[in-house]
Design an enzyme around this catalytic site. Structure first.
Site, PDB file in Angstrom:
ATOM      1  N   ALA A  19       0.828  -1.226   0.000  1.00  0.00           N
ATOM      2  CA  ALA A  19       0.000   0.000   0.000  1.00  0.00           C
ATOM      3  C   ALA A  19       0.857   1.269   0.000  1.00  0.00           C
ATOM      4  CB  ALA A  19      -0.936  -0.017   1.207  1.00  0.00           C
ATOM      5  N   ASN A  96      -3.024  -7.288  -2.102  1.00  0.00           N
ATOM      6  CA  ASN A  96      -2.805  -6.421  -3.258  1.00  0.00           C
ATOM      7  C   ASN A  96      -1.360  -6.453  -3.758  1.00  0.00           C
ATOM      8  OD1 ASN A  96      -3.245  -3.771  -4.935  1.00  0.00           O
ATOM      9  ND2 ASN A  96      -1.538  -3.319  -3.547  1.00  0.00           N
ATOM     10  N   TYR A 161       2.739 -14.336 -14.571  1.00  0.00           N
ATOM     11  CA  TYR A 161       1.745 -13.421 -13.978  1.00  0.00           C
ATOM     12  C   TYR A 161       0.324 -13.957 -14.183  1.00  0.00           C
ATOM     13  CZ  TYR A 161      -0.296  -8.756 -13.013  1.00  0.00           C
ATOM     14  OH  TYR A 161      -1.018  -7.686 -12.510  1.00  0.00           O
ATOM     15  N   ILE A 194      -4.538   0.028 -15.223  1.00  0.00           N
ATOM     16  CA  ILE A 194      -4.657   1.081 -14.216  1.00  0.00           C
ATOM     17  C   ILE A 194      -3.337   1.856 -14.203  1.00  0.00           C
ATOM     18  CG2 ILE A 194      -5.143   1.591 -11.776  1.00  0.00           C
ATOM     19  CD1 ILE A 194      -7.460   0.074 -13.148  1.00  0.00           C
TER      20      ILE A 194
HETATM   21  P1  NAP Z   1       2.745  -0.920  -8.156  1.00  0.00           P
HETATM   22  O1  NAP Z   1       2.412   0.498  -8.381  1.00  0.00           O
HETATM   23  O2  NAP Z   1       3.972  -1.499  -8.774  1.00  0.00           O
HETATM   24  O3  NAP Z   1       2.772  -1.192  -6.575  1.00  0.00           O
HETATM   25  C1  NAP Z   1       3.057  -2.474  -6.101  1.00  0.00           C
HETATM   26  C2  NAP Z   1       2.984  -2.482  -4.602  1.00  0.00           C
HETATM   27  O4  NAP Z   1       3.238  -3.814  -4.157  1.00  0.00           O
HETATM   28  C3  NAP Z   1       4.014  -1.589  -3.942  1.00  0.00           C
HETATM   29  O5  NAP Z   1       3.442  -0.978  -2.807  1.00  0.00           O
HETATM   30  C4  NAP Z   1       5.097  -2.569  -3.515  1.00  0.00           C
HETATM   31  O6  NAP Z   1       5.807  -2.165  -2.342  1.00  0.00           O
HETATM   32  C5  NAP Z   1       4.249  -3.766  -3.172  1.00  0.00           C
HETATM   33  N1  NAP Z   1       4.992  -5.019  -3.158  1.00  0.00           N
HETATM   34  C6  NAP Z   1       5.581  -5.678  -4.185  1.00  0.00           C
HETATM   35  N2  NAP Z   1       6.173  -6.791  -3.744  1.00  0.00           N
HETATM   36  C7  NAP Z   1       5.937  -6.850  -2.400  1.00  0.00           C
HETATM   37  C8  NAP Z   1       6.295  -7.763  -1.392  1.00  0.00           C
HETATM   38  N3  NAP Z   1       7.011  -8.861  -1.655  1.00  0.00           N
HETATM   39  N4  NAP Z   1       5.889  -7.508  -0.120  1.00  0.00           N
HETATM   40  C9  NAP Z   1       5.156  -6.400   0.183  1.00  0.00           C
HETATM   41  N5  NAP Z   1       4.805  -5.491  -0.754  1.00  0.00           N
HETATM   42  C10 NAP Z   1       5.202  -5.725  -2.028  1.00  0.00           C
HETATM   43  O7  NAP Z   1       1.571  -1.867  -8.664  1.00  0.00           O
HETATM   44  P2  NAP Z   1      -0.015  -1.609  -8.841  1.00  0.00           P
HETATM   45  O8  NAP Z   1      -0.271  -1.368 -10.272  1.00  0.00           O
HETATM   46  O9  NAP Z   1      -0.515  -0.662  -7.812  1.00  0.00           O
HETATM   47  O10 NAP Z   1      -0.516  -3.098  -8.549  1.00  0.00           O
HETATM   48  C11 NAP Z   1      -1.220  -3.474  -7.377  1.00  0.00           C
HETATM   49  C12 NAP Z   1      -1.881  -4.819  -7.657  1.00  0.00           C
HETATM   50  O11 NAP Z   1      -2.797  -4.689  -8.749  1.00  0.00           O
HETATM   51  C13 NAP Z   1      -0.915  -5.923  -8.050  1.00  0.00           C
HETATM   52  O12 NAP Z   1      -1.317  -7.153  -7.481  1.00  0.00           O
HETATM   53  C14 NAP Z   1      -1.060  -5.988  -9.559  1.00  0.00           C
HETATM   54  O13 NAP Z   1      -0.708  -7.247 -10.073  1.00  0.00           O
HETATM   55  C15 NAP Z   1      -2.530  -5.683  -9.718  1.00  0.00           C
HETATM   56  N6  NAP Z   1      -2.906  -5.197 -11.056  1.00  0.00           N
HETATM   57  C16 NAP Z   1      -2.430  -4.028 -11.542  1.00  0.00           C
HETATM   58  C17 NAP Z   1      -2.843  -3.607 -12.809  1.00  0.00           C
HETATM   59  C18 NAP Z   1      -2.364  -2.303 -13.422  1.00  0.00           C
HETATM   60  O14 NAP Z   1      -2.684  -2.059 -14.611  1.00  0.00           O
HETATM   61  N7  NAP Z   1      -1.649  -1.455 -12.704  1.00  0.00           N
HETATM   62  C19 NAP Z   1      -3.712  -4.391 -13.565  1.00  0.00           C
HETATM   63  C20 NAP Z   1      -4.172  -5.597 -13.029  1.00  0.00           C
HETATM   64  C21 NAP Z   1      -3.776  -5.978 -11.760  1.00  0.00           C
HETATM   65  P3  NAP Z   1       7.190  -1.280  -2.404  1.00  0.00           P
HETATM   66  O15 NAP Z   1       6.975  -0.234  -3.438  1.00  0.00           O
HETATM   67  O16 NAP Z   1       7.295  -0.745  -1.013  1.00  0.00           O
HETATM   68  O17 NAP Z   1       8.290  -2.208  -2.761  1.00  0.00           O
END
Ligand code: NAP
Length: 260
Positions: A19, A96, A161, A194
């Site tokens: 988060a 998440n 993924y 997103i």
């Molecule tokens: P993001 O901006 O890259 O953020 C990812 C978050 O996950 C960051 O807060 C990161 O923490 C945290 N994280 C990653 N590995 C971790 C671990 N091992 N332990 C704890 N925290 C961890 O990604 P997002 O786009 O917001 O994605 C959030 C979720 O939505 C994910 O599950 C992703 O697969 C899903 N999603 C995203 C999209 C899209 O288009 N963006 C589409 C479909 C699904 P740090 O930054 O502190 O390392």
């Protein structure tokens, strides 16, 4: 014995993994607005997690920043214990945290496969299993898994993924069935495109600007715009609300059209 406020026990907390930014940060803000005390988990981005906590506090809510890698052995359990100790039992869990390590299957390294499955799927399972004990005891709980439109469909370059997200959907439905009589619901939100750091990295890998990437993606989305983190947070807020107490084992596609 806890006094029940519209079904939700008082002092219940919500843990949102990953988060510090993007979708997770928006979910944390939305759940805090809904009255949950929120655990804002981060892995490396401490400044991002602190900013999320500050935004929540400025809006009159309560939140705690929690450092921890959910994919590490015992990482999830430590987070649940820390949040319960600091604020109260964890009765909402939003899995998440996610990573992408793209590449055609023929070129994918073991490490790329393992890291994506460990973070996006295995960590969500372990956290859910460990959080369920307290939820079942309280006869109240909400689990929301952040999947993806990529889960049930083909997307070249994302076998790891897609496998993780499809697994998350199967896990959601099965555990929802197992705990249905215990006051616990388990649902999934499957986002389309997103605008977050994750997509910025995808654009960088494709060697195009983020704006170019977003423009191209928006053209393929029926509503004609890219999604924002709040679009996903609104869906999670619904699943965690009293309004959704009869909704379990569902996958809500939030993708600007039918399954993106
Ligand atoms: P993001 O901006 O890259 O953020 C990812 C978050 O996950 C960051 O807060 C990161 O923490 C945290 N994280 C990653 N590995 C971790 C671990 N091992 N332990 C704890 N925290 C961890 O990604 P997002 O786009 O917001 O994605 C959030 C979720 O939505 C994910 O599950 C992703 O697969 C899903 N999603 C995203 C999209 C899209 O288009 N963006 C589409 C479909 C699904 P740090 O930054 O502190 O390392």
């Amino acid at each position: 014995m806890d006094r029940f406020v519209s079904g939700r026990p008082e002092h219940a907390t919500a843990l949102v993994t990953g988060a510090s930014k993007g979708i997770g940060a928006a979910i944390a803000r939305a759940l805090a607005e809904d009255g949950w005390v929120v655990g804002v988990n981060y892995r490396s981005d401490e400044a991002g997690a602190k900013a999320t906590v500050e935004a929540i506090e400025q809006a009159g809510g309560r939140a705690v920043a929690l450092h921890g890698d959910v994919s590490a052995n015992g990482g999830g359990q430590a987070l649940l214990k820390e949040l319960a100790g600091e604020a109260g039992p964890v009765l909402a869990l939003v899995n998440n945290a996610g990573v992408a390590r793209d590449g055609l299957a023929i070129q994918l390294e073991d490490d790329d496969w393992d890291a994506v499955i460990a973070t996006n799927l295995s960590a969500a399972f372990r956290l859910t299993r460990d959080a369920l004990r307290g939820m079942i005891k309280a006869r109240y709980g909400r689990v929301v898994n952040i999947a993806s439109v990529v889960g049930p469909r083909a997307n070249a370059g994302q076998s790891n993924y897609a496998a993780a997200k499809a697994g998350l959907i199967g896990m959601t439905k099965t555990i929802a069935h197992e705990v249905a009589r215990r006051g616990v619901t388990v649902n999934a939100v499957a986002p389309g495109f997103i605008a977050t750091e994750m997509l910025r990295q995808t654009a960088a890998r494709m060697r195009i600007s983020f704006d170019q990437f977003l423009e191209g993606a928006a053209r393929e989305i029926p509503v004609g715009r890219i999604g924002q983190p709040d679009d996903i947070a609104n869906a999670v807020s619904f699943f965690c609300s009293e309004a959704a107490s009869f909704v379990s084992g569902q996958v809500l596609y939030v993708a600007g059209g039918p399954k993106g």
